[in-house]
Motif scaffolding. Sequence first.
Motif, mmCIF file in Angstrom:
data_model
loop_
_atom_site.group_PDB
_atom_site.id
_atom_site.type_symbol
_atom_site.label_atom_id
_atom_site.label_comp_id
_atom_site.label_asym_id
_atom_site.label_seq_id
_atom_site.Cartn_x
_atom_site.Cartn_y
_atom_site.Cartn_z
ATOM 1 N N SER A 127 -2.875 -1.376 -2.539
ATOM 2 C CA SER A 127 -2.449 -2.743 -1.901
ATOM 3 C C SER A 127 -2.377 -3.288 -3.930
ATOM 4 O O SER A 127 -2.991 -3.822 -4.236
ATOM 5 N N HIS A 148 -1.634 -1.784 6.437
ATOM 6 C CA HIS A 148 -0.888 -1.262 5.170
ATOM 7 C C HIS A 148 0.156 -1.741 5.081
ATOM 8 O O HIS A 148 0.644 -2.262 3.574
ATOM 9 N N ARG A 193 5.271 -8.142 1.741
ATOM 10 C CA ARG A 193 5.022 -8.810 0.168
ATOM 11 C C ARG A 193 6.201 -8.893 -0.902
ATOM 12 O O ARG A 193 6.532 -9.799 -1.357
ATOM 13 N N HIS A 246 -6.618 -4.745 -0.325
ATOM 14 C CA HIS A 246 -6.374 -6.149 0.474
ATOM 15 C C HIS A 246 -7.336 -7.555 0.347
ATOM 16 O O HIS A 246 -8.518 -7.012 0.455
ATOM 17 N N GLU A 265 2.258 -4.550 2.634
ATOM 18 C CA GLU A 265 3.426 -3.962 1.517
ATOM 19 C C GLU A 265 4.678 -4.975 0.995
ATOM 20 O O GLU A 265 5.567 -5.121 0.816
#
Length: 596
Positions: free
Chosen positions: A379, A329, A336, A559, A333
């Motif tokens: 997310s 996770h 991103r 997600h 992230e």
Amino acid sequence: MSPKQMKFALPSLLVVPIYGWGFSYEAPSISPEVESGYEEKPGWSADSFAVAAANPLATDAGYQILKAGGNAIDAAIAVQMVLNLVEPQSSGIGGGAFLMYYDGADIRAYDGRETAPQGVTGELFMEDGEPIAFMDAVASGLSVGVPGTLRMLEKAHAEHGELAWEELFKPAITLAEEGFAVSNRLHTTLASDEYLRQDALASQFYYDEEGEPIAVGETLKNPALAEIFRRVAAQGSDALNEGAVAEDIVALVQSHPERPGTLTLEDMSGYEAVDREPLCTPWQQWEVCGFPPPSSGHLTVMQILGMLDQQPLLEAPLNNGASSSGWLHQFLEASRLAFADRGRYIADPDFVDAPGGDWSLMLAPSYLQQRSALIGEMSMGDSAEPGNPGELAITWASQPDQPEYGTSHISIIDEDGNAVAMTTTIEQAFGSRILSDGGTGLAGGFFLNNELTDFSFEPEVDGEPVANRVEPGKRPRSSMSPTLVFDQESGELVASLGSPGGAAIIHYTARTLVALRDWGLNAQEALNLPHAITLGGDVFVEEGRFSEATIDALRERGHTVSERELTSGLQAIMRRKDGTLFGGADPRREGVVMGD
């Protein structure tokens, strides 16, 4: 004979001197791998030098060059030429490359990235105000950039090579003339390609009359490429960028039946490789050195790692040999956020200024701390926005999403401690699907790249320009991440690594670095780990490699997750504390490591 045994002896050697003096190449009887997909590999130990590449024949070529007294640069050239022959879908003299080199004192970054022809405009991939279909652009003359691999390798060799330039082509010439056994990977890639059969030369060379690809294990000779390599060996890169071979390349591009390009002989002859300043970033006890823009690799990798270092440990990072959902996770992230910056700011530095005038501002600890604080328990999905690492003279629009593919990676450490990390590409599998025989009239040849599709198809968004838009002479943004790692305290080399995989190269490289530094894994164990990536939207996890519990836990955090093949081609060589080497090759491809 196992790959581990191969490092000590090669079976059924055939000595074939090419020029009658100097280095005599020994063509090994190495059978192609029987199966594709994931295949466990043992990792390889070596005392003084090692070569890691994506095909056993290519690895062996580098090994023999080192045994003959060549250095890491010499070996990399021999490896690249054999890869062009045995893995033509991934790289070659029709494409480009980034090479990181360490000579025991200094680190160099050699840029052989392709350039856009002088005749292009920002509307290259636009028709009636809309971007054309991606594959229509790829399989065309529009997509072909000026090749840079040979010019770059020639420059690096002139400055650092030990063996004569012509000696380095003996392995590839021998294998092209005598033939090599087609591997399962090449056969499978030929079988699955929907466009290659449309090219007259490629369809005749790689397929039979029924359109079936050449079979696994069949001997394939490439007389056209052998002749071209002979010319390059004798004349240098001018044999490609000028004269008959360049004329053939230009004619193929300009006469493409669907979408011709503007590439000219002046574009070809005018190409220059660039010696850039490498980016070296402290990362706890290590210093990680990578390629600067036009590569987005190092900046994005180190943004991800810098943000991760400031995250709390949610749970044990590994769970039954796979990354845990909590670590994944945070990794996703951070990816991103890093990809949001990548899409806004990074492009050819000869055309685009760094935020605040310095690319390192994107890696400033205070900036990454600010960005890391945006990572929460759930997310952020596709809502990640770019940050503000520094002032800009021009306001850039974020580049719209589009596919990225391809490449191969080579890692080498020689007995003097010189090291190469080189990532090399023609972009998609078989590039633009244009096969050039260099005007020789012989069977075979090499593929031209489709590298210009790494530019943004849309030159502007909502009236603001995209940094990575198409411009004459510009180098498209890349994700290639050839990486050299050093110990901060001693300055000694720790590792050479990198991977193919399009934009996912960044994830593959970042995760491997974490596994090597933080999780106590050796090079092979790190490369064996399953992959998970996101480019800012959906999450893709490697098919069949994660438990349902882990996937469900990611979904509970918001997600959108699906499984797919994530075929990296990681290569890594690490120096152990006792000075010996240990190398790993990606179990998803057919590469091996060899050394003594």
